[in-house]
Design an enzyme around this catalytic site. Structure first.
Site, mmCIF file in Angstrom:
data_model
loop_
_atom_site.group_PDB
_atom_site.id
_atom_site.type_symbol
_atom_site.label_atom_id
_atom_site.label_comp_id
_atom_site.label_asym_id
_atom_site.label_seq_id
_atom_site.Cartn_x
_atom_site.Cartn_y
_atom_site.Cartn_z
ATOM 1 N N SER A 66 -9.620 2.012 2.806
ATOM 2 C CA SER A 66 -8.706 2.580 1.896
ATOM 3 C C SER A 66 -7.700 1.810 1.153
ATOM 4 O O SER A 66 -7.157 2.318 0.135
ATOM 5 C CB SER A 66 -8.152 3.603 2.581
ATOM 6 O OG SER A 66 -7.244 3.110 3.806
ATOM 7 N N SER A 82 -10.179 -0.149 7.022
ATOM 8 C CA SER A 82 -9.436 -0.158 5.861
ATOM 9 C C SER A 82 -8.750 -1.437 5.384
ATOM 10 O O SER A 82 -8.283 -1.490 4.053
ATOM 11 C CB SER A 82 -8.591 0.994 5.803
ATOM 12 O OG SER A 82 -9.262 2.120 5.520
ATOM 13 N N LYS A 111 0.782 -1.097 0.107
ATOM 14 C CA LYS A 111 -0.076 -0.005 -0.029
ATOM 15 C C LYS A 111 0.961 1.229 -0.044
ATOM 16 O O LYS A 111 1.668 1.181 0.678
ATOM 17 C CB LYS A 111 -0.817 -0.080 1.367
ATOM 18 C CG LYS A 111 -1.930 1.083 1.447
ATOM 19 C CD LYS A 111 -2.848 1.036 2.459
ATOM 20 C CE LYS A 111 -3.709 1.850 2.720
ATOM 21 N NZ LYS A 111 -4.779 1.805 3.751
HETATM 22 N N1 GLN Z 1 -13.433 4.420 6.066
HETATM 23 C C1 GLN Z 1 -12.556 5.001 7.429
HETATM 24 C C2 GLN Z 1 -12.166 6.426 7.131
HETATM 25 O O1 GLN Z 1 -12.472 7.029 6.188
HETATM 26 C C3 GLN Z 1 -11.319 3.970 7.795
HETATM 27 C C4 GLN Z 1 -10.333 4.424 6.928
HETATM 28 C C5 GLN Z 1 -9.024 3.463 7.390
HETATM 29 O O2 GLN Z 1 -9.334 2.525 7.866
HETATM 30 N N2 GLN Z 1 -7.738 4.057 7.091
HETATM 31 O O3 GLN Z 1 -11.655 7.002 7.971
#
Ligand code: GLN
Length: 488
Positions: free
Chosen positions: A154, A178, A79
């Site tokens: 994400s 995410s 990532k």
């Molecule tokens: N979707 C959540 C956010 O937008 C979690 C994102 C994540 O785990 N990085 O914060």
């Protein structure tokens, strides 16, 4: 070669040891697939064939010298939130569009030291803020099961990559879901460890008290092998935990007789789509067949997890992202007046809309006069949420439920409404607030043949138990072996 793209990490390891394939051939096989299939997916945002093949050749040399380990020569992708020496590390943002990391994140260092071969860097929501990959500066990633739908976020680039068999495994990070939510939406297995088990050093910070890195792969067994390498104490991360090393694969083959599965009332109410519910219920029936028992538990404060998270995560983000000021590194606006103008133009142009929204919210909830009303209150809720889990784990060994309330949705359906988007993580966020480990594994298909994920939440340091529960299920089912059509 099709057996190699679908092979488990253990099978790849055996093939490499038996000289059925070399690390260089394996890397080339996946790089060729990436060249062919990535243009339609947009999962990889940095590739460097020469660098990858050089690393593969070094792995071949280690294997020939007999100094390799179980992961030596196996390719994976990172990532783009992980600093990767010599590679562009953008975090999905214009702010870091031209940033070449001068060092490796701890996770990358450990996987490199194990002989794994980096295929490239993976697309993601900007600074890991999002649930659909639509906030990436580099454009959204497509879901390999249906390119009109999101891969989740994400870590959507990581999930799409594995689903399309462009890499056997990838790294991800999970601040509010995410790793687990994209794993669910793309039909794979992903694990977020207990907070502090994996070092955050060199992982670009979003919300430091919630961020945790973990493995994403086809199966629980693969995740266990990767976690064995990724985990461990690191003096460079002050929240890294000093614990004895453990073998996360140690319980994989133990049967599930007597396993007590807690089913939170709050996870099985309204809010979950019927197709997701049906797949999760079928999975629970399979668990009962495997000898587990289910018991109802309650997490009375779980309804407060999304609001508490959207105070705490933006608060920490607003502080973490203050370092991107156009002075030291990252984007600097080309035209500006004085220093303040340079700061504000660089940040205005370098950050996307969702990141700015979080910085504004975070700055607001931390400001004098609102701190007690929002930030402090959210921290108290966080404690209550952790206490709910502690109580629930008195009567069960693991908790199960859906990972995501719906299967992958179409592009554009939630991006205009932040609250709708934030609700995508309604079942995953409380785990991060409590610091607990969680994973998602494929448990069937819902509407339009889109994958459904089953979430397993472990008690603190319960990774081995979660992995055992997931692996035993995967031995009895074949959801995790299915591959999207059109990705041959
Ligand atoms: N979707 C959540 C956010 O937008 C979690 C994102 C994540 O785990 N990085 O914060």
């Amino acid at each position: 070669m099709s057996d190699l793209i679908n092979a488990s990490l253990r099978e790849l390891s055996t093939a490499l040891a038996a000289k059925k394939v070399s690390a260089a051939e394996l890397a080339a096989l996946f790089l060729d697939r990436i060249d062919r299939l990535n243009p339609g997916l947009n999962a990889f945002i940095a590739l460097d064939r020469d660098k990858t093949l050089a690393q593969a050749k070094a792995a071949d040399a280690a294997l020939a010298a007999g100094s390799g380990g179980p992961l030596t020569g196996i390719p994976l992708a990172h990532k783009d939130i992980f600093c990767t020496k010599g590679w562009r590390t953008s975090c999905g943002s214009r702010m870091l569009e031209n940033f070449i990391a001068p060092y490796d994140a701890c996770v990358v260092e450990k996987l490199n030291a194990a002989g794994m071969v980096t295929l490239g860097k993976l697309n993601m929501d900007e600074f890991a803020m999002g649930s659909s990959n639509e906030t990436s500066y580099f454009g959204p990633v497509k879901n390999p099961w249906d390119p009109t739908r999101v891969p989740g976020g994400s870590s959507g680039g990581s999930a799409a990559t594995i689903a399309a068999r462009l890499a056997p495994a990838a790294t991800g990070t999970d601040t509010g879901g995410s790793i687990r939510q994209p794993a669910a939406l793309c039909g794979l297995t992903g694990l977020k460890p207990t907070y502090g088990v994996v070092s955050r050093y060199g992982m670009i910070a979003f919300a430091s008290s919630l961020d945790q890195a973990g493995p994403m792969a086809k199966s629980a067994e693969d995740c266990a092998l990767l976690l064995n390498t990724m985990a461990g104490f690191d003096t460079r991360d002050s929240t890294s935990l000093e614990r004895a090393a453990e073998d996360y694969a140690r319980d994989l083959e133990k049967p599930l007789q007597g396993l007590r599965i807690g089913l939170p009332t709050e996870f099985f109410g309204d809010g979950m789509d019927a197709d997701v519910r049906a797949a999760v219920e079928t999975a629970l029936a399979e668990y009962r067949k495997l000898g587990a028992t289910t018991v109802e538990v309650t997490l009375p404060n779980s309804g407060l997890s999304v609001p508490a998270y959207y105070v705490i995560a933006p608060a920490e983000a607003s502080s973490n992202l203050s370092r991107f000021d156009g002075v030291r590194y990252g984007y600097r606006a080309p035209d500006y007046g004085d220093l303040n103008d340079m700061y504000s133009k660089s940040r205005a142009q370098g950050f996307g809309a969702e990141v700015k929204r979080r910085i504004l919210i975070g700055t607001y909830v931390l400001s004098h006069g609102y701190y007690d009303a929002y930030y402090l209150k959210a921290q108290k809720i966080r404690r209550l949420i952790a206490a709910d889990f502690q109580k629930a784990f008195e009567s069960c060994d693991v908790i199960m439920g859906p990972t995501s309330p719906s299967v992958a949705f179409a592009f554009g359906t939630k991006s205009a409404d932040p609250v709708q988007m934030y609700l995508s993580d309604i079942y995953t966020i409380s785990t991060n607030l409590a610091g607990l480990p969680g994973m998602s594994l494929p448990c069937g298909f819902g509407a339009n043949h889109m994958p459904v994920g089953l979430q397993i939440i472990g008690s603190w340091f319960g990774e081995a138990k979660m992995l055992q529960a997931a692996h035993q299920y995967q031995k009895a089912t074949d959801w995790h072996t299915q591959m999207p059509g059109g990705m041959q």
